[in-house]
Design an enzyme around this catalytic site. Structure first.
Site, PDB file in Angstrom:
ATOM      1  N   ASN A  83      54.078  46.880  44.268  1.00 50.07           N
ATOM      2  CA  ASN A  83      53.587  45.869  45.201  1.00 50.07           C
ATOM      3  C   ASN A  83      52.553  46.459  46.143  1.00 50.07           C
ATOM      4  OD1 ASN A  83      55.464  44.261  43.967  1.00 50.07           O
ATOM      5  ND2 ASN A  83      56.997  44.489  45.599  1.00 50.07           N
TER       6      ASN A  83
ATOM      7  N   ASP B 158      51.718  44.701  48.943  1.00 47.36           N
ATOM      8  CA  ASP B 158      51.837  43.885  50.157  1.00 47.36           C
ATOM      9  C   ASP B 158      52.276  44.666  51.400  1.00 47.36           C
ATOM     10  OD1 ASP B 158      54.808  42.405  48.650  1.00 47.36           O
ATOM     11  OD2 ASP B 158      54.635  44.252  49.810  1.00 47.36           O
TER      12      ASP B 158
ATOM     13  N   HIS C 220      50.221  51.010  42.984  1.00 46.86           N
ATOM     14  CA  HIS C 220      49.052  50.166  42.744  1.00 46.86           C
ATOM     15  C   HIS C 220      48.215  50.002  44.000  1.00 46.86           C
ATOM     16  CE1 HIS C 220      51.229  48.176  39.095  1.00 46.86           C
ATOM     17  NE2 HIS C 220      50.803  49.397  38.849  1.00 46.86           N
TER      18      HIS C 220
HETATM   19  C1  BV8 Z   1      46.240  52.475  33.483  1.00 46.55           C
HETATM   20  C2  BV8 Z   1      46.622  45.438  41.324  1.00 46.55           C
HETATM   21  C3  BV8 Z   1      45.029  53.881  32.065  1.00 46.55           C
HETATM   22  C4  BV8 Z   1      46.108  44.099  41.484  1.00 46.55           C
HETATM   23  C5  BV8 Z   1      47.892  45.672  39.362  1.00 46.55           C
HETATM   24  C6  BV8 Z   1      49.514  51.347  27.995  1.00 46.55           C
HETATM   25  C7  BV8 Z   1      49.383  52.485  28.784  1.00 46.55           C
HETATM   26  C8  BV8 Z   1      48.522  52.499  29.882  1.00 46.55           C
HETATM   27  C9  BV8 Z   1      47.774  51.353  30.214  1.00 46.55           C
HETATM   28  C10 BV8 Z   1      47.908  50.233  29.435  1.00 46.55           C
HETATM   29  C11 BV8 Z   1      48.752  50.219  28.338  1.00 46.55           C
HETATM   30  N1  BV8 Z   1      48.676  48.983  27.772  1.00 46.55           N
HETATM   31  C12 BV8 Z   1      47.814  48.228  28.488  1.00 46.55           C
HETATM   32  C13 BV8 Z   1      47.310  48.959  29.480  1.00 46.55           C
HETATM   33  C14 BV8 Z   1      46.333  48.483  30.463  1.00 46.55           C
HETATM   34  C15 BV8 Z   1      46.992  47.885  31.695  1.00 46.55           C
HETATM   35  C16 BV8 Z   1      48.188  47.051  31.374  1.00 46.55           C
HETATM   36  O1  BV8 Z   1      49.320  47.505  31.483  1.00 46.55           O
HETATM   37  N2  BV8 Z   1      47.930  45.797  31.029  1.00 46.55           N
HETATM   38  C17 BV8 Z   1      49.007  44.865  30.780  1.00 46.55           C
HETATM   39  C18 BV8 Z   1      48.641  43.503  31.363  1.00 46.55           C
HETATM   40  C19 BV8 Z   1      49.227  44.813  29.272  1.00 46.55           C
HETATM   41  N3  BV8 Z   1      47.371  48.929  32.620  1.00 46.55           N
HETATM   42  C20 BV8 Z   1      46.442  49.394  33.455  1.00 46.55           C
HETATM   43  O2  BV8 Z   1      45.267  49.067  33.407  1.00 46.55           O
HETATM   44  C21 BV8 Z   1      46.896  50.423  34.479  1.00 46.55           C
HETATM   45  N4  BV8 Z   1      46.024  51.528  34.368  1.00 46.55           N
HETATM   46  O3  BV8 Z   1      47.278  52.765  33.000  1.00 46.55           O
HETATM   47  O4  BV8 Z   1      45.083  53.057  33.195  1.00 46.55           O
HETATM   48  C22 BV8 Z   1      43.872  54.743  32.323  1.00 46.55           C
HETATM   49  C23 BV8 Z   1      44.038  56.121  32.217  1.00 46.55           C
HETATM   50  C24 BV8 Z   1      42.955  56.936  32.427  1.00 46.55           C
HETATM   51  C25 BV8 Z   1      41.718  56.379  32.773  1.00 46.55           C
HETATM   52  C26 BV8 Z   1      41.567  54.994  32.908  1.00 46.55           C
HETATM   53  C27 BV8 Z   1      42.648  54.165  32.679  1.00 46.55           C
HETATM   54  C28 BV8 Z   1      46.748  49.875  35.898  1.00 46.55           C
HETATM   55  C29 BV8 Z   1      47.803  48.876  36.157  1.00 46.55           C
HETATM   56  C30 BV8 Z   1      47.696  48.405  37.603  1.00 46.55           C
HETATM   57  C31 BV8 Z   1      47.052  47.069  37.599  1.00 46.55           C
HETATM   58  N5  BV8 Z   1      47.060  46.550  38.954  1.00 46.55           N
HETATM   59  N6  BV8 Z   1      47.821  45.244  40.594  1.00 46.55           N
HETATM   60  C32 BV8 Z   1      46.752  43.506  42.692  1.00 46.55           C
HETATM   61  O5  BV8 Z   1      47.990  43.592  42.875  1.00 46.55           O
HETATM   62  O6  BV8 Z   1      45.971  42.925  43.441  1.00 46.55           O
HETATM   63  S1  BV8 Z   1      49.106  45.085  38.355  1.00 46.55           S
HETATM   64  C33 BV8 Z   1      49.862  43.691  38.961  1.00 46.55           C
HETATM   65  O7  BV8 Z   1      50.977  43.468  38.081  1.00 46.55           O
HETATM   66  C34 BV8 Z   1      50.502  43.856  40.328  1.00 46.55           C
HETATM   67  O8  BV8 Z   1      50.216  45.060  40.967  1.00 46.55           O
HETATM   68  C35 BV8 Z   1      51.993  43.836  40.031  1.00 46.55           C
HETATM   69  O9  BV8 Z   1      52.630  44.750  40.807  1.00 46.55           O
HETATM   70  C36 BV8 Z   1      52.021  44.237  38.613  1.00 46.55           C
HETATM   71  C37 BV8 Z   1      53.283  43.992  37.856  1.00 46.55           C
HETATM   72  O10 BV8 Z   1      53.682  42.682  38.071  1.00 46.55           O
HETATM   73  P1  BV8 Z   1      55.176  42.485  38.628  1.00 46.55           P
HETATM   74  O11 BV8 Z   1      55.310  43.241  39.902  1.00 46.55           O
HETATM   75  O12 BV8 Z   1      56.143  42.800  37.551  1.00 46.55           O
HETATM   76  O13 BV8 Z   1      55.182  40.959  38.986  1.00 46.55           O
HETATM   77  P2  BV8 Z   1      55.337  39.722  37.992  1.00 46.55           P
HETATM   78  O14 BV8 Z   1      54.884  38.497  38.702  1.00 46.55           O
HETATM   79  O15 BV8 Z   1      54.726  40.073  36.669  1.00 46.55           O
HETATM   80  O16 BV8 Z   1      56.927  39.634  37.747  1.00 46.55           O
HETATM   81  C38 BV8 Z   1      57.784  39.295  38.810  1.00 46.55           C
HETATM   82  C39 BV8 Z   1      59.188  39.512  38.289  1.00 46.55           C
HETATM   83  O17 BV8 Z   1      60.099  39.288  39.348  1.00 46.55           O
HETATM   84  C40 BV8 Z   1      59.563  38.561  37.179  1.00 46.55           C
HETATM   85  O18 BV8 Z   1      60.254  39.289  36.164  1.00 46.55           O
HETATM   86  C41 BV8 Z   1      60.522  37.569  37.850  1.00 46.55           C
HETATM   87  O19 BV8 Z   1      61.540  37.120  36.963  1.00 46.55           O
HETATM   88  C42 BV8 Z   1      61.127  38.426  38.915  1.00 46.55           C
HETATM   89  N7  BV8 Z   1      61.547  37.705  40.121  1.00 46.55           N
HETATM   90  C43 BV8 Z   1      60.933  36.645  40.725  1.00 46.55           C
HETATM   91  N8  BV8 Z   1      61.614  36.313  41.849  1.00 46.55           N
HETATM   92  C44 BV8 Z   1      62.664  37.186  41.947  1.00 46.55           C
HETATM   93  C45 BV8 Z   1      62.637  38.059  40.858  1.00 46.55           C
HETATM   94  N9  BV8 Z   1      63.555  39.028  40.668  1.00 46.55           N
HETATM   95  C46 BV8 Z   1      64.541  39.132  41.592  1.00 46.55           C
HETATM   96  N10 BV8 Z   1      64.627  38.332  42.681  1.00 46.55           N
HETATM   97  C47 BV8 Z   1      63.715  37.344  42.884  1.00 46.55           C
HETATM   98  N11 BV8 Z   1      63.822  36.549  43.955  1.00 46.55           N
END
Ligand code: BV8
Ligand code: ZN
Length: 244
Positions: free
Chosen positions: A103, A105, A120
């Site tokens: 997060n 935030d 992040h």
């Molecule tokens: C990197 C900034 C490599 C934005 C964010 C394999 C290996 C490495 C990389 C990759 C890979 N495969 C793909 C990639 C690329 C990419 C990636 O993972 N893409 C995904 C979409 C497939 N990864 C990257 O690009 C990362 N970089 O590894 O680089 C590299 C190496 C060398 C040189 C160059 C590059 C960078 C990732 C960071 C991206 N930035 N945020 C911003 O926040 O403004 S990610 C974004 O998603 C947010 O930061 C957030 O934190 C993150 C994850 O989301 P969640 O926190 O899980 O939130 P979400 O809404 O998805 O889910 C909420 C959950 O809570 C749900 O499950 C829900 O059920 C639950 N919930 C809801 N309410 C409650 C609850 N649970 C309990 N109680 C509740 N009340």
């Protein structure tokens, strides 16, 4: 969810010598901060993956800044909840504790957490695209487009975007804490964004007991030892209750 699952998880945590916690947007949902992939995860019909990229910022810095400024204004009105506070209280009770949060935030810091990696980044930090200077900025609304006081360069959010690598020191710290922990507690993350999505299996491989807390199943639910279903603000204070 059966009460003895919760009790099993509670006793595992109570007897753990070293605990690592990994959180995602779900822990802040209970403070009123929209998650990324839930129903409220849209902003003007854009998805985070479209806006949180260096290419998007290159192409249209104002659009990306409008999204972040909107989020800053929204987050500025939110408070940490009981889950954030329970985690902050835990860190002073055991000697080997670390919090890894995805997060941006700042609510964990606001709740008093100090032993944490904001892998992040943080929405209240700005970084100059010209001289790399990083500054804290709590201005709401933020006058757009913001420029560096030092060199006049365009400022960007000090946040890790898709396609950008995490900071080396964070990756090293995460690797160490995932190796060292007896218990990894994963709270409120959909487990789709890497490298954080791989942390549960890394800890499991290293012999940790892994507990997942979420409203819904995730890609990691099959590999964890206990998958608790419920809201973070309700379950985390019970899980981390001192004593007993
Ligand atoms: C990197 C900034 C490599 C934005 C964010 C394999 C290996 C490495 C990389 C990759 C890979 N495969 C793909 C990639 C690329 C990419 C990636 O993972 N893409 C995904 C979409 C497939 N990864 C990257 O690009 C990362 N970089 O590894 O680089 C590299 C190496 C060398 C040189 C160059 C590059 C960078 C990732 C960071 C991206 N930035 N945020 C911003 O926040 O403004 S990610 C974004 O998603 C947010 O930061 C957030 O934190 C993150 C994850 O989301 P969640 O926190 O899980 O939130 P979400 O809404 O998805 O889910 C909420 C959950 O809570 C749900 O499950 C829900 O059920 C639950 N919930 C809801 N309410 C409650 C609850 N649970 C309990 N109680 C509740 N009340
Ligand atoms: Zn500068």
């Amino acid at each position: 969810m059966s009460p003895d699952l919760l009790n099993d998880a509670r006793s595992r945590l109570a007897s753990a010598r070293a605990i690592t916690v990994l959180t995602g947007a779900g822990i802040s949902a209970d403070s009123g901060v929209p998650t990324f992939r839930g129903a409220d995860g849209l902003w003007r019909n854009f998805r985070a993956e479209e806006l949180a990229t260096p290419e998007a910022f290159e192409r249209d810095p104002r659009l990306v800044w409008e999204w972040y400024s909107w989020r800053r204004e929204l987050i500025a009105t939110k408070q940490p909840n009981d889950a954030h506070r329970a985690i902050a209280a835990l860190e002073s009770r055991i000697n080997d504790f670390w919090l890894i949060t995805q997060n941006v935030d700042g609510l964990h810091r606001a709740a008093g957490s100090t032993k944490l990696s904001e892998i992040h980044g943080n929405i209240w930090m700005l970084r100059c695209t010209a001289c790399d200077a990083v500054t804290k900025n709590y201005q709401v609304p933020l006058p757009l487009l913001p420029n560096c006081a030092r060199c006049g360069g365009l400022l960007r959010p000090h946040i890790v975007w898709f396609g950008e690598s995490l900071q080396e020191e964070d990756l090293t710290r995460c690797a160490n804490q995932l190796q060292a922990c007896d218990v990894l507690l994963v709270i409120g993350t959909s487990g789709v964004v890497y490298p954080a999505a791989g942390f549960a299996s890394i800890a499991k491989e290293a012999g940790a007991y892994v507990i997942e807390l979420n409203l819904d199943p995730t890609p990691q639910s099959d590999l964890v030892d206990i998958a608790l279903r419920g809201r973070a603000k309700d379950l985390v204070p019970i899980l981390l209750q001192a004593g007993k």
